[in-house]
Scaffold this motif. Structure first.
Motif, PDB file in Angstrom:
ATOM      1  N   CYS A   7      -9.771 -23.045  -4.703  1.00 19.14           N
ATOM      2  CA  CYS A   7     -10.659 -24.000  -3.852  1.00 19.14           C
ATOM      3  C   CYS A   7     -10.512 -25.464  -5.132  1.00 19.14           C
ATOM      4  N   HIS A   8     -11.225 -26.443  -4.995  1.00 21.95           N
ATOM      5  CA  HIS A   8     -10.961 -27.807  -5.688  1.00 21.95           C
ATOM      6  C   HIS A   8     -12.006 -27.822  -6.409  1.00 21.95           C
ATOM      7  N   CYS A   9     -13.320 -27.680  -6.796  1.00 23.96           N
ATOM      8  CA  CYS A   9     -14.029 -26.136  -7.794  1.00 23.96           C
ATOM      9  C   CYS A   9     -13.489 -25.768  -8.500  1.00 23.96           C
ATOM     10  N   GLY A  10     -12.814 -25.163  -7.973  1.00 26.98           N
ATOM     11  CA  GLY A  10     -12.411 -23.502  -8.922  1.00 26.98           C
ATOM     12  C   GLY A  10     -13.511 -22.209  -8.614  1.00 26.98           C
ATOM     13  N   ALA A  11     -14.803 -22.528  -7.603  1.00 27.27           N
ATOM     14  CA  ALA A  11     -15.876 -21.403  -7.507  1.00 27.27           C
ATOM     15  C   ALA A  11     -15.007 -20.284  -7.039  1.00 27.27           C
ATOM     16  N   CYS A  70     -15.733 -23.041   0.808  1.00 30.57           N
ATOM     17  CA  CYS A  70     -16.592 -23.158  -0.549  1.00 30.57           C
ATOM     18  C   CYS A  70     -17.619 -24.055  -0.652  1.00 30.57           C
ATOM     19  N   CYS A  73     -16.841 -28.002  -3.091  1.00 34.86           N
ATOM     20  CA  CYS A  73     -16.263 -29.002  -2.520  1.00 34.86           C
ATOM     21  C   CYS A  73     -16.197 -28.907  -1.241  1.00 34.86           C
TER      22      CYS A  73
HETATM   23 ZN   LIG Z   1     -14.497 -26.070  -4.188  1.00 31.87          ZN
END
Ligand SMILES: [Zn+2]
Length: 118
Positions: A7-11, A70, A73
């Motif tokens: 995902c965009h934030c990496g979580a 997520c 993000c």
């Molecule tokens: Zn994310």
């Protein structure tokens, strides 16, 4: 080769050993709003190095699927059947473009006929 989706934030990080023949663009009321590009796979082919326990599920309509995103993000990450059936899909939009370049995209008529349009 392992395909990785992040995902965009990496979580949320997902990995799959699936070898898809195509990706699915569905026009149902939810998928067309999400803009997801689905890579369908066997859940046994998917692992979550991070974030699986943090995603938020959205359940609607006939309540057969849980659509996950997520919470940080907002990226749509995957869906799973609520009956624990042997299927799921991960959002290929979360993969590096190079990983999926050249894969056929099939248009699925989830809105009406529930069949492929090609
Ligand atoms: Zn994310």
């Amino acid at each position: 080769m392992i395909l990785t989706a992040v995902c965009h934030c990496g979580a949320v990080r997902m990995e799959t050993s699936a070898r898809p023949l195509w990706l699915t663009d569905c026009n149902c009321s939810l998928c067309r709003r999400l803009g997801a590009l689905w890579l369908h796979c066997d859940p046994a082919e998917v692992s979550f190095p991070s974030g699986e326990d943090t995603t938020v599920a959205y359940v609607q309509g006939d309540k057969t699927l849980a659509m996950h995103h997520c919470p940080t993000c907002g990226c749509t990450t995957h869906w799973r059947p609520r009956d624990q059936g042997n299927r799921m899909a991960i959002n290929a939009r979360l993969m590096e473009t190079g990983a999926i370049v050249g894969l056929r995209i099939r248009h699925f008529d989830g809105a009406e006929t529930f069949g492929f349009l090609d």
